[in-house]
Design an enzyme around this catalytic site. Structure first.
Site, PDB file in Angstrom:
ATOM      1  N   ASP A  38      28.988  55.928  81.375  1.00 28.33           N
ATOM      2  CA  ASP A  38      27.551  55.825  81.598  1.00 28.33           C
ATOM      3  C   ASP A  38      27.145  56.911  82.582  1.00 28.33           C
ATOM      4  O   ASP A  38      27.543  56.892  83.746  1.00 28.33           O
ATOM      5  CB  ASP A  38      27.192  54.446  82.152  1.00 28.33           C
ATOM      6  CG  ASP A  38      25.681  54.240  82.253  1.00 28.33           C
ATOM      7  OD1 ASP A  38      24.929  55.158  81.887  1.00 28.33           O
ATOM      8  OD2 ASP A  38      25.266  53.144  82.686  1.00 28.33           O
TER       9      ASP A  38
ATOM     10  N   GLU B 217      26.767  56.790  77.539  1.00 32.36           N
ATOM     11  CA  GLU B 217      25.349  56.428  77.620  1.00 32.36           C
ATOM     12  C   GLU B 217      24.561  57.514  78.344  1.00 32.36           C
ATOM     13  O   GLU B 217      24.966  57.980  79.417  1.00 32.36           O
ATOM     14  CB  GLU B 217      25.176  55.125  78.418  1.00 32.36           C
ATOM     15  CG  GLU B 217      25.599  53.881  77.690  1.00 32.36           C
ATOM     16  CD  GLU B 217      25.316  52.642  78.531  1.00 32.36           C
ATOM     17  OE1 GLU B 217      24.375  52.679  79.364  1.00 32.36           O
ATOM     18  OE2 GLU B 217      26.036  51.650  78.364  1.00 32.36           O
TER      19      GLU B 217
ATOM     20  N   ASP C  76      20.069  54.543  76.246  1.00 30.33           N
ATOM     21  CA  ASP C  76      19.857  53.333  77.035  1.00 30.33           C
ATOM     22  C   ASP C  76      18.452  53.379  77.622  1.00 30.33           C
ATOM     23  O   ASP C  76      17.529  52.755  77.104  1.00 30.33           O
ATOM     24  CB  ASP C  76      20.922  53.242  78.124  1.00 30.33           C
ATOM     25  CG  ASP C  76      20.738  52.039  79.038  1.00 30.33           C
ATOM     26  OD1 ASP C  76      19.820  51.245  78.808  1.00 30.33           O
ATOM     27  OD2 ASP C  76      21.518  51.893  79.993  1.00 30.33           O
TER      28      ASP C  76
ATOM     29  N   LYS D 167      31.001  54.365  85.334  1.00 28.08           N
ATOM     30  CA  LYS D 167      29.915  55.239  85.751  1.00 28.08           C
ATOM     31  C   LYS D 167      30.459  56.657  85.975  1.00 28.08           C
ATOM     32  O   LYS D 167      31.526  56.844  86.545  1.00 28.08           O
ATOM     33  CB  LYS D 167      29.277  54.720  87.045  1.00 28.08           C
ATOM     34  CG  LYS D 167      28.588  53.374  86.910  1.00 28.08           C
ATOM     35  CD  LYS D 167      27.315  53.466  86.095  1.00 28.08           C
ATOM     36  CE  LYS D 167      26.576  52.141  86.078  1.00 28.08           C
ATOM     37  NZ  LYS D 167      25.306  52.196  85.325  1.00 28.08           N
TER      38      LYS D 167
ATOM     39  N   LYS E 234      18.317  46.536  75.815  1.00 29.54           N
ATOM     40  CA  LYS E 234      18.080  45.752  77.023  1.00 29.54           C
ATOM     41  C   LYS E 234      16.792  44.953  76.853  1.00 29.54           C
ATOM     42  O   LYS E 234      15.705  45.519  76.824  1.00 29.54           O
ATOM     43  CB  LYS E 234      17.989  46.665  78.249  1.00 29.54           C
ATOM     44  CG  LYS E 234      19.351  47.229  78.650  1.00 29.54           C
ATOM     45  CD  LYS E 234      19.286  48.048  79.921  1.00 29.54           C
ATOM     46  CE  LYS E 234      20.709  48.407  80.364  1.00 29.54           C
ATOM     47  NZ  LYS E 234      20.717  49.352  81.503  1.00 29.54           N
TER      48      LYS E 234
END
Length: 333
Positions: free
Chosen positions: A170, A195, A218, A146, A242
């Site tokens: 991300d 992402e 995403d 992250k 997802k």
């Protein structure tokens, strides 16, 4: 076959380490587990990946439960004999999260759930001595980090791990134009992808980031038409698929096929799932081109609705047919 009843459960466990993202800090994960009961005396389960609040997406757990309850009033007693017919019933649901939850149960009705083996892709939210020790012990093939103000130091720290994992980032749509200068310093560091760097799609900013590392979508990958438009108009080379956002594993598989046919790389995204949902994430990850967001049993929680879901062996995760432990579920209603 037809549905005669359903039971709704809560599954809540504390994270071993708090999850810290640019958007939220999570101390625990509450999930909705839905049990569909048929006239044949069988039960089939689905796990909802929405959250208690709308920090990540507009639909919450309460929204999903309300949607499924209204849907049950409509479909209970209506016969279906094939998976295709069951999916048509699921199409009556209003929210994609609810449809995904129900399709998980429908898939189990009509398919034999085989053993699945996939690569291990860990996600970390800030590096601590404990998390580094876990990564050293479990040796994921890919680590997704992250974005934080310490991202440069964190990348260097991960690059020092003995097993040399691939590294992805991300940003959760959190980067400002000022962060671009930080991202540019990662040029040559072989970042697998980043992402969702920005909340707003901006061709100039994405072009700059794309000079340093591939860009993945995403949160913006909400349906096939939207994905087609984004990869056509912007430098997008990776899509995080997802299934809960798309409305089910059937829709996710359709998108994976289209992306593969058009030379766009894919990752199957998880959402701090429990073992039932993680099995289906692994099922889809067999068809992804990059390691996906799948962790071994016990990575996030000490307790799970599916014990021993995803056992780590030689850097890969092995999943067996999920068996629900209803003893750990709460608030049956």
């Amino acid at each position: 076959m037809y549905i005669v009843d359903a039971t709704f459960y809560d599954m809540t466990a504390a994270f071993k380490q708090p999850i810290v993202t640019p958007k939220v800090r999570l101390e625990r994960r509450k999930a909705l587990i839905v049990e569909l009961k048929t006239n044949e005396g069988e039960s089939y389960f689905g796990e909802c990946n929405a959250f208690e609040t709308d920090w990540y997406a507009p639909t919450t757990i309460a929204d999903v439960e309300a949607d499924i309850r209204a849907w049950l009033d409509d479909v209970c007693g209506k016969s279906f004999y094939t998976y295709k017919e069951a999916l048509k019933l699921a199409d009556r649901l209003e929210t994609t999260d609810a449809r995904h939850t129900v399709v998980m149960a429908f898939y189990t009705m009509f398919h034999s759930l085989e053993d699945v083996t996939v690569d291990y892709g860990a996600t970390v939210s800030g590096l601590t001595e404990e998390s580094l020790n876990t990564l050293e012990e479990t040796q994921p093939q890919r680590i997704k980090l992250k974005w934080t103000p310490h991202v440069l130091e964190d990348v260097q720290c991960l690059q020092s791990l003995a097993h040399q994992p691939s590294i992805a980032l991300d940003a959760n749509e959190s980067l400002s134009e000022e962060d671009i200068a930080t991202a540019m310093k990662l040029k040559g560091q072989h970042i697998l992808y980043i992402e969702e760097p920005f909340k707003t799609v901006n061709a100039e900013n994405l072009d700059m980031i794309n000079q340093v590392m591939p860009v993945a979508i995403d949160e913006k990958a909400t349906n096939l038409d939207r994905i087609k438009a984004l990869v056509r108009d912007y430098p997008i080379s990776v899509v995080v698929v997802k299934p809960f956002r798309l409305g089910g594993i059937d829709r996710a598989m359709e998108i994976i096929t289209w992306l593969s046919d058009n030379n766009i790389q894919t990752v199957i995204g998880g959402m701090y799932e429990y073992g039932l949902s993680r099995y289906f994430t692994a099922l889809l990850a067999q068809y992804a081109s990059l390691p996906s967001d799948i962790t071994p049993s016990g990575y996030y929680y000490n307790t799970d609705v599916v014990p021993n879901s995803g056992c780590l062996e030689n850097g890969q995760l092995k999943f067996s047919k999920p068996s629900i432990d209803t003893q750990v579920l709460d608030n049956a209603r």
